[in-house]
Design a protein around this motif. Structure first.
Motif, mmCIF file in Angstrom:
data_model
loop_
_atom_site.group_PDB
_atom_site.id
_atom_site.type_symbol
_atom_site.label_atom_id
_atom_site.label_comp_id
_atom_site.label_asym_id
_atom_site.label_seq_id
_atom_site.Cartn_x
_atom_site.Cartn_y
_atom_site.Cartn_z
ATOM 1 N N THR A 278 0.851 -1.183 0.000
ATOM 2 C CA THR A 278 0.000 0.000 0.000
ATOM 3 C C THR A 278 0.890 1.236 0.000
ATOM 4 N N THR B 113 -4.154 0.892 -2.800
ATOM 5 C CA THR B 113 -4.289 -0.305 -1.982
ATOM 6 C C THR B 113 -4.479 -1.530 -2.860
ATOM 7 N N VAL C 290 -5.813 -5.193 -3.617
ATOM 8 C CA VAL C 290 -6.926 -5.981 -3.080
ATOM 9 C C VAL C 290 -6.964 -7.341 -3.793
ATOM 10 N N SER D 112 -6.536 -11.540 0.403
ATOM 11 C CA SER D 112 -5.913 -10.553 1.288
ATOM 12 C C SER D 112 -6.873 -10.206 2.425
ATOM 13 N N VAL E 159 -7.815 -7.407 3.595
ATOM 14 C CA VAL E 159 -8.690 -6.279 3.323
ATOM 15 C C VAL E 159 -9.805 -6.641 2.339
ATOM 16 N N ARG E 160 -9.615 -7.726 1.628
ATOM 17 C CA ARG E 160 -10.560 -8.100 0.560
ATOM 18 C C ARG E 160 -11.974 -8.299 1.107
ATOM 19 N N PHE F 34 -13.565 -4.892 1.932
ATOM 20 C CA PHE F 34 -13.900 -4.186 0.704
ATOM 21 C C PHE F 34 -15.105 -4.827 0.024
#
Length: 415
Positions: free
Chosen positions: A72, A100, A102, A106, A108-109, A112
């Motif tokens: 990131t 970022t 994605v 991951s 964060v996926r 999101f």
């Protein structure tokens, strides 16, 4: 990012890896505001925009790099006086971009994906990310829902640790070390993000890493996705048909209301989201009691008939809506104001009425008149003057609420 939620949600459903570049801060005459995004998938397909074209190529390459290395990054772009062809904003502004990655799998996926799905369905949700702060706190994300529950985390996790969810217990530290960031950070950001979500605003939150105003300062981008605002058009006339199209173009959910069933038909208003046959004031009263009108709602009164206008405007001018406009000549306007005073409408309430409706564009046709009404609604919403930019010494892209920073005290926001 949530401004391109529909397409990004399809990418998630298709299992595509992608990186998203999001505007997190602006200065000067920047063309896009915080939350604007450009995304690039693993095959090089790009959607969205962060600058209207000025720096898209450079941001595209940053996204491709983020997909390769999984890092990131935050990058600043501004105007270069030395080289007019250098990467920068020729309009003279500055934008900060957060890129970022994605990829599938991951941490964060999942956050999101949930936020994008909610936004694509037209539901209210907010996604928070660290826009500026320690390197070990970048890359996380927090999804906040209208009831205050949240999932994900802004805190750095040990490798392999699952995200915390809905205000629940954080995962135990693993062998690689404890979670970075104060335990209160997620809860504090969720509370502030919920308030921004209630207001339907995207912006930057400034907060301490301990979840309070003290501690190492962080800047957190909060992207809010809310259902589209409402436009209610009273009066099923030919001008209303053109105004419905303008309202849809501007992103409103448009309702047409008229007491005459022969005119209030789907055939006459195919683009309208809803057609209602009812007395205007009675319908508005029902919507108000149900909480279906709010501070983003615009009311356009085109009935041009005192028996409809007066009871409707008597109610409308006392509701906390964004805009109330009424069609009619200046003679009609004066007569209508007299009738409204007679039923107890105060001068302060009358001052809210935009009448005759619209800006002076010299409009004649229904389409031109609808354009003038839409222009007034935008000017009212954004704080514009309505004067021509040619020769005017006013900013083309004014900063939100007339300030020069994306951070306003503790919360900086844009509509």
């Amino acid at each position: 990012m949530l401004d391109i939620a529909e397409e990004l949600n399809r990418w998630v459903e298709q299992g595509r890896d992608f990186a998203v570049a999001t505007v997190v801060a602006v200065g000067g005459s920047a063309p896009r505001q915080p939350g604007a995004a450009l995304a690039v998938d693993g095959e090089g397909t790009a959607i969205g925009s962060v600058s209207g074209g000025c720096v898209e190529g450079a941001v595209y390459e940053l996204c491709r790099q983020a997909l390769e290395d999984g890092e990131t990054v935050r990058e600043r772009f501004g105007y270069s006086d030395d080289d007019a062809f250098a990467v920068g904003l020729t309009c003279g502004g500055i934008i900060d971009i957060l890129v970022t990655p994605v990829p599938v799998g991951s941490p964060v996926r999942e956050v999101f994906a949930a936020g994008l799905a909610a936004a694509a369905r037209g539901e209210a949700a907010a996604v928070a990310r660290i826009a500026e702060g320690p390197a070990d706190l970048t890359g996380g994300a927090l999804l906040v829902r209208p009831d205050g529950s949240y999932e994900g985390t802004l805190r750095a996790r040990p490798l392999g640790a699952p995200p915390s969810g809905s205000g629940g217990t954080d995962p135990a530290p693993g062998a690689d070390g404890a979670l970075g960031g104060h335990p209160e950070l997620d809860r504090a950001v969720a509370e502030e993000a919920r308030a921004m979500l209630d207001a339907g605003r995207t912006g930057v939150l400034e907060i301490g890493a301990d979840g309070r105003l003290c501690g190492e300062p962080l800047k957190v981008l909060v992207e809010a996705s809310v259902p589209p605002p409402r436009m209610i058009v009273f009066g099923a006339i030919d001008f209303a048909s053109a105004l419905v199209r303008i309202g849809k173009f501007l992103g409103y959910r448009v309702t047409v209301c008229d007491a005459r069933p022969v005119f209030a038909t789907k055939t006459r208003f195919p683009e309208a989201d809803e057609i209602v046959v009812d007395w205007p004031h009675r319908y508005l009263e029902s919507q108000s009691s149900e909480g279906s009108v709010d501070g983003r709602t615009v009311l356009c009164v085109l009935t041009h008939d005192a028996k409809f206008d007066v009871p409707l405007l008597e109610l409308a001018l006392r509701l906390p809506v964004a805009y109330v406009g009424a069609m009619g000549s200046r003679r009609t306007h004066e007569d209508r104001n007299k009738r409204l005073r007679e039923v107890g409408v105060t001068e302060l309430e009358l001052a809210r009425l935009r009448s005759p409706i619209g800006l002076d564009l010299g409009a004649r046709s229904p389409e031109e008149t609808a354009l003038s009404i839409g222009a007034e609604i935008v000017a009212n919403r954004r704080g514009g003057s309505g004067v021509a930019l040619t020769g005017a010494h006013i900013p083309i892209h004014p900063d939100p609420q007339g300030v020069s920073s994306a951070v306003i005290g503790r919360i900086g926001s844009v509509a």
